[in-house]
Enzyme design. Structure first.
Site, PDB file in Angstrom:
ATOM      1  N   LYS A 217      -4.905   5.319   2.633  1.00 25.87           N
ATOM      2  CA  LYS A 217      -4.069   4.171   2.313  1.00 25.87           C
ATOM      3  C   LYS A 217      -4.597   3.533   1.045  1.00 25.87           C
ATOM      4  O   LYS A 217      -5.715   3.018   1.019  1.00 25.87           O
ATOM      5  CB  LYS A 217      -4.139   3.186   3.490  1.00 25.87           C
ATOM      6  CG  LYS A 217      -3.123   2.096   3.463  1.00 25.87           C
ATOM      7  CD  LYS A 217      -3.122   1.417   4.826  1.00 25.87           C
ATOM      8  CE  LYS A 217      -2.015   0.408   4.953  1.00 25.87           C
ATOM      9  NZ  LYS A 217      -1.913  -0.103   6.318  1.00 25.87           N
TER      10      LYS A 217
ATOM     11  N   ALA B 229       0.824  -1.206   0.000  1.00 26.77           N
ATOM     12  CA  ALA B 229       0.000   0.000   0.000  1.00 26.77           C
ATOM     13  C   ALA B 229       0.856   1.252   0.000  1.00 26.77           C
ATOM     14  O   ALA B 229       2.015   1.230   0.397  1.00 26.77           O
ATOM     15  CB  ALA B 229      -0.906   0.003   1.228  1.00 26.77           C
TER      16      ALA B 229
ATOM     17  N   ASP C  22       1.170  -8.376  15.203  1.00 27.76           N
ATOM     18  CA  ASP C  22       2.350  -7.613  14.785  1.00 27.76           C
ATOM     19  C   ASP C  22       2.561  -6.436  15.728  1.00 27.76           C
ATOM     20  O   ASP C  22       2.718  -5.301  15.295  1.00 27.76           O
ATOM     21  CB  ASP C  22       2.229  -7.143  13.340  1.00 27.76           C
ATOM     22  CG  ASP C  22       3.599  -6.821  12.754  1.00 27.76           C
ATOM     23  OD1 ASP C  22       4.599  -7.149  13.414  1.00 27.76           O
ATOM     24  OD2 ASP C  22       3.662  -6.267  11.659  1.00 27.76           O
TER      25      ASP C  22
ATOM     26  N   VAL D  76       0.614   5.177   1.438  1.00 25.44           N
ATOM     27  CA  VAL D  76      -0.191   6.017   2.326  1.00 25.44           C
ATOM     28  C   VAL D  76       0.063   7.481   1.978  1.00 25.44           C
ATOM     29  O   VAL D  76       1.204   7.929   1.948  1.00 25.44           O
ATOM     30  CB  VAL D  76       0.156   5.760   3.805  1.00 25.44           C
ATOM     31  CG1 VAL D  76      -0.766   6.563   4.696  1.00 25.44           C
ATOM     32  CG2 VAL D  76       0.027   4.292   4.117  1.00 25.44           C
TER      33      VAL D  76
END
Lengths: 365, 442
Positions: free
Chosen positions: B121, B100, B216, B102
């Protein structure tokens, strides 16, 4: 002993001793050579007019900037002065403030001590105790400066630091606030002065303008047919104007005075208050979120033969898998849509932050 | 409530003046509440009173909804800067990940709300995922749409761009915890650390309560708003959990923060993995450097054994049945480390105090079943003891949003100067007389 001025006396005595030492040193040196030649690389100011000397508070040996770059760029290293085995870091090098290195060192020590021993008179029940404390501090300082009982003194300092952690922090915050207060006061005063000056200038300019205007009017009046009458009229107008001006000025001065006293007082008083002593709210682990479920409660154990395998599987258990979490999820999801209607608006600002069914809205649609 | 209020507020003007543009630009939700777009659609179409309205039929049309959502946002910062510089800041890229890009954008100002900066995004159309979207994007949308909590990043809207790229509109947050940890000019007090731990635990508790694993957790993914509030972000690896007999991949979580059971290839794990990661973030906040910076998986595992102890059947029942069970230096009994006791942690993390170390030890236990849950962690006495957690607004900040400053530095540039003197490292041309610019270009 009975006045708090005591420590400053002793400190000034120490400083004067240092000054005497400095004078002696200067005489011994006999010249200003020391400021001309780097003691490490022996390069002279004649060759390098921009030479700057730096010292490290570790051992206070003076050397030029290029020596510092040369020796300490690769990381900490030993002091190049013969006989000095201190390990120095480039980051700590700085410009010398005082000519005499002893004074420089004393100031550093005093700064360090003042940071730890920052109690105030109001922290003590009586003046005597405060004075005793100050004397203690002075002893510690003296010991550090003159290298007396270094180990014992350091131990004393760290013990004090340990036991007074909270008050040290508090007093440091207080001191910072006071500094801020003084700064604010100074700024405010400056602003006031500026405004007063501006007003004055304005008044002078106005007077001048009025005078000129009056003269012009007077000349015009003199040219008129019935000069006497016109002149009288103009004069009367001028008088009226000047009295008005005076009134105005007085009013402004008063305003300024008022501004200097009232609102400033308010704003400074606010500043002087200790940092928001609002009562500490009782600790709320979830920050206002409600964790009770409206429609169900979890049981500690759910019987389900299908889950027996998981419970008995050693590898699943060792990985941290929790059967209970599965059961809770199953119950949770079973009730997710309850009490949630499509025609109701979904999450919005005014619903209280309760966690009934976080997925409810998604599931309901 | 809010959405129905705002739509009823638009209606009179719509009926009276019959001005479709007004209707189009006004948002359904008020924008502050992260309302899932799909829910809003139904609310607006179904709960509406103006069934007779001619353009009501368009509202149910997904394309129309998409355009409307899209129109609410625009790239670049709000046009508070001089128009001349608008081209410079228009396409400001905030970051680029594997899947992606942003960009900085803002929600257009409406009659009631002022412009709000957002991060847009844009999911890349990846050659790898020719048949659909990347998993990360799907996960991110899937979980962020459902999780609404002050300590979790808000997904404000989703729309597709003209070439069918998926765009997620997220809250704009200008720094992360990693920046704070690395900024040596800041000193972090224990109260600050406590506040950040409290906020991240609250966010994590909310995720786990909704049965979502973040998978994460690292300082990089704990973002900070301009008001100092910490928010969990990057749900690209998130997953719902607790299904029995459904193996999950053990190849998740950034190495430095990965718990031992994942190194052992456990396929069935629970919320304890996130707790372990957060425990290591806690260490990092205190040490200002990663606690276990392994340079390979093996090295990482050795570090874990060194720091926490070697996993054995005694301290972790059943560990040998995990598929990848392995003990470094198995033949050397002297190299085996017993599970570390409190004195070890007290030595390393003396600043945390006794109760802080207690919490830390509960979070980084070797055996995942012995680790505390986020909810339990929130109840430890450490949080209610002095020093109390710092209020978010008073937490140390990274230079007041460096990004914006950087944008602003364009404005400080003098006319006729090609480069910012600060950017120009060599400082060349500093002393060269400037070429006079007599207008013309501007």
């Amino acid at each position: 002993m009975s006045t708090p001025a005591m420590p400053s006396l002793t400190s000034s005595a120490a400083t004067s001793a240092a000054i005497a030492r400095a004078r002696e040193n200067a005489i011994n040196r006999g010249s200003v050579d020391a400021d001309e030649i780097c003691p490490v690389c022996k390069s002279s100011r004649y060759l390098n007019p921009n030479m700057r000397f730096l010292v490290n508070p570790e051992c206070y040996h003076k050397m030029c900037e290029s020596c510092v770059d040369r020796i300490f760029s690769q990381g900490p290293s030993q002091c190049p002065v013969v006989g000095c085995d201190k390990i120095l870091r480039k980051q700590k090098f700085r410009k010398q403030t005082f000519e005499d290195i002893q004074v420089e060192r004393e100031v550093d020590v005093r700064k360090r001590i003042a940071k730890t021993f920052n109690k105030r008179q109001e922290d003590f029940p009586s003046l005597k105790e405060f004075n005793d404390y100050l004397e203690e501090v002075e002893t510690v300082t003296f010991n550090l400066i003159n290298s007396v009982d270094i180990a014992a003194t350091e131990a004393k300092i760290s013990a004090f630091e340990q036991s007074n952690k909270a008050t040290i922090l508090q007093n440091a915050a207080k001191a910072a606030q006071e500094a801020q207060f003084v700064q604010a006061q100074r700024d405010f005063e400056r602003e006031q002065h500026r405004r007063a000056r501006e007003l004055e200038e304005e008044a002078v300019a106005e007077e001048k303008r009025d005078k000129l205007e009056h003269r012009a009017n007077l000349l015009k009046a003199l040219q008129a047919d019935d000069a006497d009458f016109e002149v009288a009229k103009v004069n009367k107008m001028a008088r009226k104007k000047s009295s008005m001006r005076k009134e105005n000025q007085e009013r402004r001065a008063k305003e300024l005075e008022a501004a200097r006293n009232a609102p400033a007082f308010q704003f400074l008083a606010n500043l002087n208050k200790p940092i928001s002593e609002e009562p500490q709210k009782p600790y709320d682990p979830l920050d206002g979120y409600d964790e009770t479920n409206k429609y169900f409660v979890y049981r500690d154990k759910y019987e389900n033969p299908w889950l027996e395998d998981a419970l008995n599987s050693k590898s699943m258990m060792a990985g941290g898998y929790l059967v209970q979490q599965y059961c809770e999820r199953a119950v949770f999801e079973a009730f997710s849509g309850v009490g949630c209607f499509i025609e109701d608006p979904p999450l919005s600002d005014d619903t209280s932050p309760s966690f009934d069914t976080p997925m409810a809205d998604a599931i309901a649609t | 409530m809010s959405s129905s209020a705002s739509s009823s507020a638009t209606r009179p003007s719509n009926a009276a003046a019959a001005a479709p543009p007004t209707r189009r630009t006004l948002p359904f939700g008020n924008g502050h509440t992260p309302v899932p777009a799909s829910v809003v659609e139904i609310d607006d179409g179904g709960g509406g009173l103006s069934k007779d309205n001619s353009d009501d039929s368009d509202i149910d049309d997904p394309d129309d909804i998409n355009t409307k959502t899209k129109r609410k946002y625009t790239k670049g910062t709000a046009p508070c800067y001089h128009r001349r510089f608008s081209s410079l800041i228009k396409n400001r890229k905030l970051g680029e990940g594997a899947y992606a890009v942003v960009n900085l954008g803002h929600r257009r100002a409406t009659a009631t709300d002022s412009a709000v900066p957002v991060a847009i995004k844009k999911i890349k159309v990846n050659t790898e995922f020719r048949d659909g979207l990347s998993m990360d994007a799907i996960r991110e949308v899937k979980y962020l749409r459902e999780l609404h909590h002050p300590n979790i990043i808000a997904l404000l809207d989703v729309f597709s761009s003209k070439n069918q790229n998926l765009c997620l509109v997220l809250e704009f947050l200008d720094s992360d915890l990693e920046m704070i940890i690395k900024d040596s000019s800041l000193t972090l007090s224990m109260a600050d650390v406590k506040s950040w731990m409290l906020m991240s635990l609250r966010g994590l508790w909310w995720c786990h309560k909704a049965f979502v694993l973040h998978r994460d957790i690292k300082p990089n993914n704990l973002l900070l708003s301009s008001t100092g509030v910490l928010k969990l972000a990057d749900f690209g690896l998130a997953r719902s959990f607790a299904d029995p007999y459904r193996p999950m991949t053990s190849n998740v979580i950034t190495r430095w923060y990965r718990p031992p059971e994942l190194f052992y290839g456990a396929k069935f794990y629970s919320s304890a993995v996130d707790i372990f990661s957060l425990g290591l973030v806690f260490c990092e906040l205190m040490l200002r450097t990663p606690f276990l910076p392994g340079n390979s998986d093996l090295h990482q595992f050795e570090l874990i054994c060194q720091a926490l102890g070697t996993p054995t059947e005694e301290n972790w029942p059943g560990v040998s049945s995990l598929p990848g069970y392995y003990v470094p230096h198995v033949d050397n009994a002297a190299a085996m480390v017993k599970e570390r006791g409190k004195d070890f942690f007290m030595n390393t993390f003396i600043a945390a105090g006794e109760s802080g170390v207690d919490l830390l030890m509960k979070m980084i236990r070797l055996d995942p079943r012995k680790r505390c849950t986020a909810r339990e962690a929130l109840d430890v006495p450490w949080f209610s003891q002095e020093p109390y957690p710092t209020k978010p607004a008073n937490l140390p900040k990274k230079g007041g949003g460096k990004g914006i400053e950087k944008v602003g530095s364009d404005l400080k540039r003098k006319a006729g100067e090609l480069f910012n003197s600060t950017d120009d490292a060599s400082g060349r041309g500093k002393k060269v007389a400037r070429k006079l610019d007599f207008g013309g270009g501007g």
